[in-house]
Design a protein around this motif. Structure first.
Motif, PDB file in Angstrom:
ATOM      1  N   ALA A 124      -7.152  -5.645  -6.394  1.00 31.78           N
ATOM      2  CA  ALA A 124      -7.157  -4.868  -5.332  1.00 31.78           C
ATOM      3  C   ALA A 124      -7.274  -3.493  -5.918  1.00 31.78           C
TER       4      ALA A 124
ATOM      5  N   GLY B 156      -7.562  -2.338   4.104  1.00 32.02           N
ATOM      6  CA  GLY B 156      -6.566  -1.733   4.781  1.00 32.02           C
ATOM      7  C   GLY B 156      -6.299  -2.406   6.069  1.00 32.02           C
TER       8      GLY B 156
ATOM      9  N   ALA C  71      -7.485   0.275  -4.191  1.00 32.10           N
ATOM     10  CA  ALA C  71      -6.663   0.093  -3.323  1.00 32.10           C
ATOM     11  C   ALA C  71      -5.452   0.660  -3.765  1.00 32.10           C
TER      12      ALA C  71
ATOM     13  N   ASN D 153       0.616  -1.255  -0.031  1.00 31.88           N
ATOM     14  CA  ASN D 153       0.096  -0.066   0.017  1.00 31.88           C
ATOM     15  C   ASN D 153       0.773   1.313  -0.034  1.00 31.88           C
TER      16      ASN D 153
ATOM     17  N   VAL E 243      -7.388  -4.370   0.109  1.00 31.53           N
ATOM     18  CA  VAL E 243      -8.353  -3.314  -0.128  1.00 31.53           C
ATOM     19  C   VAL E 243      -9.071  -2.693   1.178  1.00 31.53           C
TER      20      VAL E 243
END
Length: 345
Positions: free
Chosen positions: A236, A221, A241, A138, A219
């Motif tokens: 995703a 978190g 995301a 991420n 997605v």
């Protein structure tokens, strides 16, 4: 005579219904990965053939093998194992064979996926989808370099305690071996000890094991990084995301999932119809567009979506190479099984 004429008329009247593709022409029992075939394609097959399809799912090659060996062999017609698992299943006598002439679309198998080491000449399987396994991060959480498998096995502070790892022995141990620079299926005790120790140390920085949830936790978190299949990472990203899929410098896993004809398949003829159906380029492309991986069938390109065709997850940088998971001999496999069992305690 009147009875004969009446019977003839009755049979003649029923013929359209008997021949109707909507009428059930048997069953098909499929053992499949989760979230890996579009329902619309299954519906299309049922409508064209009148065959009722039942799909049960699993979340790892090892879980599928254990289930079949525990008594489910003979309950399913086809399954979808990865490359190395096809070799294992073939060696353990769990697969039936077929002749190419039993599938008119056999000719559509791409040449590079025809004579494969895990099933030479394709006697038991057909290509389903192929892709890679590495990790995604991420980028809202971590903006640093993600070119190394250290992200998973020796992560930066920002990612510690926020990593999901696939609940898949083959991928975890193969990627761990790549990170350490040791061969797969090694019998060297020091190398095996290093792999065991490294994984146990890394586990302290992981939040979870999960294969079927690998996309969802990125997605939602719940995870900021995770070992993942490239198609799941693409999904995703498509779901919003801000993740980036990595092709680490140490290497990554390349795999091919294959549909196999199982030994003692209760509906062998229907299994071959389904396998032949999936070798049609338009149908193979439908799987690729849904799953976001790559097909092993020629002629799919006109049917692919732009999103899949241009996906960064499907286009590794030049010079980056992946490795197939190797099938170890039985004695060596016991050593790796022990490492995995120790890791999952």
């Amino acid at each position: 005579m009147k009875r004969l004429l009446a019977l003839t008329a009755l049979v003649t009247g029923l013929l359209p219904f008997i021949a109707s593709p909507g009428m059930a022409e048997g069953q098909l029992k499929v053992y499949h990965w989760f979230e890996y075939i579009p329902q619309e394609l299954v519906d299309k097959f049922e409508a064209e053939t009148g065959i009722d399809v039942t799909i049960d799912t699993y979340d790892s090659n090892e879980a599928m093998l254990a289930s079949l060996k525990a008594g489910k062999l003979g309950q399913y017609d086809v399954a979808v194992p990865g490359d190395y698992m096809v070799q294992i299943m073939r060696g353990e006598g769990l697969l039936d064979s077929y002749k190419p002439e039993e599938m008119p679309n056999f000719k559509n198998i791409a040449p590079e996926w025809l004579d494969v080491p895990f099933d030479p000449g394709r006697q038991h399987s057909i290509p389903y989808q192929w892709g890679s396994t590495a990790f995604s991060v991420n980028r809202n959480v971590y903006k640093g370099d993600i070119s190394s498998l250290a992200i998973i096995f020796n992560p930066p502070e920002e990612l510690k305690g926020k990593i999901n790892v696939l609940d898949s022995q083959g991928e975890v141990l193969a990627l761990g071996s790549l990170y350490l620079g040791i061969p797969q299926c090694t019998q060297d005790r020091e190398q095996l000890k290093s792999l065991n120790d490294m994984l146990l140390a890394a586990k302290a920085n992981w939040a979870s094991f999960g294969s079927d949830t690998a996309k969802d936790v990125l997605v939602s978190g719940d995870a900021a990084a995770g070992m993942i299949y490239n198609g799941f990472s693409a999904k995703a990203r498509a779901e919003g995301a801000n993740v980036e899929y990595a092709f680490p410098k140490e290497g990554y896993v390349v795999w091919m999932d294959n549909m196999v004809l199982l030994k003692d398949a209760p509906n062998r003829a229907n299994a071959l119809k389904f396998m032949n159906f999936l070798l049609d380029p338009q149908n193979a492309a439908a799987v690729t567009n849904y799953a976001a991986y790559n097909s092993g069938v020629t002629g799919v390109e006109p049917f692919l979506s732009d999103a899949v065709r241009n996906s960064p997850e499907n286009n590794p940088p030049k010079g980056q190479k992946g490795e197939f998971i190797q099938a170890c001999d039985q004695e060596t496999q016991k050593l790796y099984d022990a490492i995995w069992t120790n890791l999952k305690k």
